[in-house]
Design an enzyme around this catalytic site. Sequence first.
Site, PDB file in Angstrom:
ATOM      1  NE  ARG A 162      -4.273  -1.628   1.727  1.00 63.54           N
ATOM      2  CZ  ARG A 162      -5.166  -2.129   2.575  1.00 63.54           C
ATOM      3  NH1 ARG A 162      -4.968  -2.014   3.863  1.00 63.54           N
ATOM      4  NH2 ARG A 162      -6.241  -2.718   2.128  1.00 63.54           N
ATOM      5  CE  LYS A 195     -20.963 -15.834   6.909  1.00 70.85           C
ATOM      6  NZ  LYS A 195     -21.135 -14.832   7.979  1.00 70.85           N
ATOM      7  N   GLY A 251      -9.727  -8.796  -0.659  1.00 70.46           N
ATOM      8  CA  GLY A 251      -8.570  -9.016   0.209  1.00 70.46           C
ATOM      9  C   GLY A 251      -8.028 -10.420   0.150  1.00 70.46           C
ATOM     10  N   GLY A 286     -13.128  -3.800  -0.084  1.00 69.06           N
ATOM     11  CA  GLY A 286     -14.509  -3.327   0.037  1.00 69.06           C
ATOM     12  C   GLY A 286     -14.867  -2.298  -1.029  1.00 69.06           C
TER      13      GLY A 286
HETATM   14  P1  ADP Z   1     -12.346 -11.861  -0.546  1.00 68.47           P
HETATM   15  O1  ADP Z   1     -11.638 -11.264   0.654  1.00 68.47           O
HETATM   16  O2  ADP Z   1     -11.397 -12.209  -1.646  1.00 68.47           O
HETATM   17  O3  ADP Z   1     -13.491 -10.995  -0.998  1.00 68.47           O
HETATM   18  P2  ADP Z   1     -14.014 -13.512   1.134  1.00 68.47           P
HETATM   19  O4  ADP Z   1     -13.639 -12.677   2.307  1.00 68.47           O
HETATM   20  O5  ADP Z   1     -15.421 -13.428   0.643  1.00 68.47           O
HETATM   21  O6  ADP Z   1     -12.995 -13.253  -0.077  1.00 68.47           O
HETATM   22  O7  ADP Z   1     -13.804 -15.052   1.476  1.00 68.47           O
HETATM   23  C1  ADP Z   1     -12.553 -15.575   1.812  1.00 68.47           C
HETATM   24  C2  ADP Z   1     -12.686 -16.715   2.786  1.00 68.47           C
HETATM   25  O8  ADP Z   1     -13.575 -17.703   2.318  1.00 68.47           O
HETATM   26  C3  ADP Z   1     -11.371 -17.388   2.997  1.00 68.47           C
HETATM   27  O9  ADP Z   1     -10.936 -17.148   4.310  1.00 68.47           O
HETATM   28  C4  ADP Z   1     -11.662 -18.874   2.762  1.00 68.47           C
HETATM   29  O10 ADP Z   1     -11.056 -19.712   3.711  1.00 68.47           O
HETATM   30  C5  ADP Z   1     -13.152 -18.931   2.876  1.00 68.47           C
HETATM   31  N1  ADP Z   1     -13.710 -20.081   2.152  1.00 68.47           N
HETATM   32  C6  ADP Z   1     -13.538 -20.403   0.860  1.00 68.47           C
HETATM   33  N2  ADP Z   1     -14.144 -21.568   0.564  1.00 68.47           N
HETATM   34  C7  ADP Z   1     -14.715 -22.004   1.699  1.00 68.47           C
HETATM   35  C8  ADP Z   1     -15.480 -23.176   2.045  1.00 68.47           C
HETATM   36  N3  ADP Z   1     -15.764 -24.101   1.138  1.00 68.47           N
HETATM   37  N4  ADP Z   1     -15.913 -23.281   3.318  1.00 68.47           N
HETATM   38  C9  ADP Z   1     -15.633 -22.350   4.217  1.00 68.47           C
HETATM   39  N5  ADP Z   1     -14.925 -21.228   3.958  1.00 68.47           N
HETATM   40  C10 ADP Z   1     -14.461 -21.053   2.716  1.00 68.47           C
HETATM   41 MG    MG Z   2     -12.172 -11.255   2.738  1.00 62.64          MG
END
Ligand code: ADP
Ligand code: MG
Length: 396
Positions: free
Chosen positions: A38, A200, A354, A377
Amino acid sequence: MADIKTVDDADFGGKRVLVRVDFNAPVDDAGTVTDDTRLRAALPTIEKLVADGAKVILTSHRGRPAGEGFEEAFSLGPIARRLQELLGRDIVLTRDLVGPEVAEVVDAMADGDIVLLENIRFDKREKKNDPAFARALADLADAYVNDAFGTAHRAHASTAGVAALLPAYAGYLMEREVATLTGMLDEPKRPFVAILGGSKVSDKIKVIDALLDKADTLIIGGGMCFTFLLAQGKAVGASLKEEDWVERAAAMIEKARERGVTLLLPTDVVAADAFSNDARTAIVSVDEIPADMMGLDIGPETAAAYAQAIGEAASVFWNGPMGVFEMPSFEAGTRTVAEAVAANEAADTIIGGGDSVAAVNKFDLADAMTFISTGGGASMELVQGEALPGVEALRA
Ligand code: ADP
Ligand code: MG
């Protein structure tokens, strides 16, 4: 960006310029910045202002202090030290954020000098976008530059309030982030393949909805895929699921069908008997997920199908890992997808979020991507079609 001025639109020689940056970088117990991405991302803007002969007043937040004044644990001291090394010049770190003592420091600055204000969130008026606090910040400067894309989705005093009180400009990082992400959404090279994962559906539903309006193919993995599998009438055992969101997932499947978007869902998963790297695992079809096991990664057949679709893309947007990539036992799906994105050299490849960025870095593939967004975000809100207060405040 047509109605937003950038730092290239002015010569800041002799001017006091307040620059909002995102220096919210990880710092270890010894006070060392462990990832300076950053800081480096903001250097082009800082260097341009220094070259102009501006008096550069940097402001950033770090972490979540109480907002009741100085807290050593959230000080920008470690940031100032690392920035000094990166720029090869002295940085003065002020203890106060606004007021006579800071004004005195600013008055003493020579052209090309750099001052860093302490953590802007030491004052709780920052997050409240308090008008008097924004005014006090504006009083320190003749012009304002926002280069903090990562906080552009927040209407705070240093990201929104102050922009209305001074001639305001986007820094290079802000300009590049907004131009790249809006360019991808407005005129994607086709086929446009969007990959969504992460934990989610509820977190990402607006992104899924928005991308179904834009993409040719939508790939779903990660924890969220199980809510989609439920919507397809499958049993998902102990996998992450959001019962309340099954109906919305079904509506997304229907929307994809109506719009002719190819929706790819897993056909096999890596199931585990515990949420642990040492769990007993089995690769199973999505029609045969055992009741007592949870899917923690997409399976190899799914990963291969996803890789093939990614290989045929002219542009790719990826947010959210395909599995629990933090554990080596469940990283293979995310790795295969990351490698497929990296291998498609002809495509525009954009990574946002992230954990997705962390995954790409873990697999050492960052250099192979066209663009990696620094704002988790903020990039999600932009992709889901929301106006970012920090960007809107820069519009003429
Ligand atoms: P990003 O930060 O890239 O937007 P998210 O915060 O939505 O992504 O999700 C990342 C998290 O999702 C990771 O910590 C990962 O471990 C979790 N994850 C991915 N697949 C699964 C799964 N099948 N069951 C539970 N958690 C999961
Ligand atoms: Mg995340």
